[in-house]
Scaffold this active site. Structure first.
Site, PDB file in Angstrom:
ATOM      1  CB  SER A   1      -0.820   0.115   1.518  1.00  0.00           C
ATOM      2  OG  SER A   1      -1.772   1.613   1.212  1.00  0.00           O
TER       3      SER A   1
ATOM      4  CG  HIS B   1      -3.651  -1.531  -2.220  1.00  0.00           C
ATOM      5  ND1 HIS B   1      -4.635  -1.995  -2.134  1.00  0.00           N
ATOM      6  CD2 HIS B   1      -4.056  -0.371  -0.988  1.00  0.00           C
ATOM      7  CE1 HIS B   1      -6.190  -2.041  -1.528  1.00  0.00           C
ATOM      8  NE2 HIS B   1      -5.711  -1.048  -0.746  1.00  0.00           N
TER       9      HIS B   1
ATOM     10  CG  ASP C   1      -5.242   2.225   1.003  1.00  0.00           C
ATOM     11  OD1 ASP C   1      -6.208   1.691   0.638  1.00  0.00           O
ATOM     12  OD2 ASP C   1      -3.959   1.944   0.743  1.00  0.00           O
TER      13      ASP C   1
ATOM     14  CG  MET D   1      -8.478   7.571   1.658  1.00  0.00           C
ATOM     15  SD  MET D   1      -7.365   6.987   3.793  1.00  0.00           S
ATOM     16  CE  MET D   1      -6.808   5.720   4.181  1.00  0.00           C
TER      17      MET D   1
ATOM     18  CG  HIS E   1      -9.325   0.506  -1.237  1.00  0.00           C
ATOM     19  ND1 HIS E   1      -8.662   0.259  -0.297  1.00  0.00           N
ATOM     20  CD2 HIS E   1     -10.806   0.422  -1.079  1.00  0.00           C
ATOM     21  CE1 HIS E   1      -9.348  -0.240   0.893  1.00  0.00           C
ATOM     22  NE2 HIS E   1     -10.981   0.166   0.841  1.00  0.00           N
TER      23      HIS E   1
ATOM     24  CG  MET F   1     -11.696   3.587   0.937  1.00  0.00           C
ATOM     25  SD  MET F   1      -9.914   3.308   2.000  1.00  0.00           S
ATOM     26  CE  MET F   1      -8.813   4.067   0.983  1.00  0.00           C
TER      27      MET F   1
ATOM     28  CG  MET G   1     -12.219  -2.687   4.442  1.00  0.00           C
ATOM     29  SD  MET G   1     -10.680  -2.074   3.392  1.00  0.00           S
ATOM     30  CE  MET G   1      -9.593  -1.379   4.733  1.00  0.00           C
TER      31      MET G   1
ATOM     32  CG  ASP H   1      -6.348  -2.530   2.507  1.00  0.00           C
ATOM     33  OD1 ASP H   1      -5.547  -2.349   2.976  1.00  0.00           O
ATOM     34  OD2 ASP H   1      -7.278  -1.570   1.786  1.00  0.00           O
TER      35      ASP H   1
END
Ligand code: DX5
Ligand code: ZN
Length: 216
Positions: free
Chosen positions: A8, A33, A35, A37, A66, A68, A137, A175
Site C-alpha cells: 500500500s 495498492h 488508497d 480517501m 481502492h 474510499m 477490510m 486490507d
C-alpha cells in the site's frame, strides 16, 4: 498459484515516491495498492488523480485502486484515465452498485467491491458474478497502521464458500493490519491477495518483507 502481494503506497515516503515505486517494481510484489480517501466516506484525506498519474509513470505493475470516497461513480472515468487497472468501490459508498461496477468495466478496468468490517459477506450473494475481486477490510478504513481484526478470518471462509457454491472465480483481497503472522492464516482461510502498508514500508528491508509475505 502463490498469493498476490499489493504493497500500500499510503505507507510510502511521498517525498521519495519514485524510489518507493522502483522498490515495488524490483520486488516480488504483484500490484500497487492505491488508497483514495475523501474526508467524507472515511475521516482522512489521502491523494487523488495527480499523484496516481505520477505513480503510473514509474509503476511497472498493475494499479489496484481502492476508492474510499462517497459516490465513487462521479470519478470512475477519471481514475481509469490516470492509470488504474483495478478499481474497487465500497458497498457502503454507492447506491446503485451494479451500475457502478458496469461503469468500471466499461472503462476497461477490472471491477471489485469492498466491504467494511461490519458489512456481512451475505450482501454480495446476488452481485458476486459481476466482480473480478472482493476486498474485505480487516480494519476500519481510513488509516494505515491499525490492528488487524480477527473477525476477518470467518468472513474470508464464508466468502470463499459462496464463490465456490456459485462456481465462480472471484479473487478475495484483504486490507488492513496484514503482517507475517496473520498472512498464513488468511491464505488458509481462502484469501488470494494481501495488501500490506506499514508492515512493508516501515520494515528495515521492504523488498525482503514483500518476499517473506509472498512465501507465506
Ligand atoms: C486503510 C487502507 C489500507 C492501508 C493499509 O484504509 O485501505 O490500504 O494502507 O495499511 P496497513 O497495512 O498499515 O494497515
Ligand atoms: Zn486500501
Amino acid at each position: 498459484m502463490s498469493v498476490i502481494i499489493a504493497p500500500s503506497i499510503l505507507a510510502a515516503d511521498f517525498g521519495n515516491l519514485q524510489r518507493d515505486c522502483e522498490m515495488v517494481n524490483n520486488s516480488k510484489a504483484d500490484w500497487f495498492h492505491i488508497d483514495v480517501m475523501d474526508g467524507h466516506f472515511v475521516p482522512n484525506i489521502s491523494y487523488g488523480m495527480p499523484v496516481i498519474k505520477s505513480i503510473k509513470k514509474h509503476a511497472k505493475k498493475p494499479l489496484d485502486v481502492h476508492l474510499m470516497i462517497e459516490k465513487p461513480e462521479r470519478y470512475i472515468e477519471d481514475f481509469a484515465k490516470v492509470g488504474a487497472d483495478i478499481i474497487t468501490v465500497h458497498y457502503e459508498s454507492t447506491i446503485h452498485l451494479h451500475r457502478t461496477l458496469t461503469q468500471i468495466k466499461n472503462t476497461g478496468c477490472k471491477a471489485g467491491i469492498v466491504l467494511n468490517l461490519t458489512t456481512p459477506v451475505s450482501v454480495l450473494e446476488d452481485i458476486l458474478d459481476k466482480c473480478y475481486m472482493v476486498l474485505i477490510m480487516s480494519i476500519n478504513p481510513g488509516f494505515g497502521g491499525q490492528k488487524f481484526e480477527d473477525v476477518t478470518y470467518n468472513k474470508v471462509r464464508k466468502l470463499r464458500k459462496m464463490i465456490k457454491d456459485q462456481g465462480l472465480n472471484v479473487l478475495i483481497e484483504i486490507d488492513g493490519g496484514v503482517n507475517a503472522t496473520n498472512a498464513p492464516k488468511l491464505i488458509e482461510a481462502g484469501a488470494d491477495a494481501l495488501v500490506a502498508g506499514s508492515f512493508v514500508f516501515k520494515s528495515d528491508n521492504p523488498t525482503k518483507t514483500i518476499e517473506d509475505l509472498k512465501n507465506c
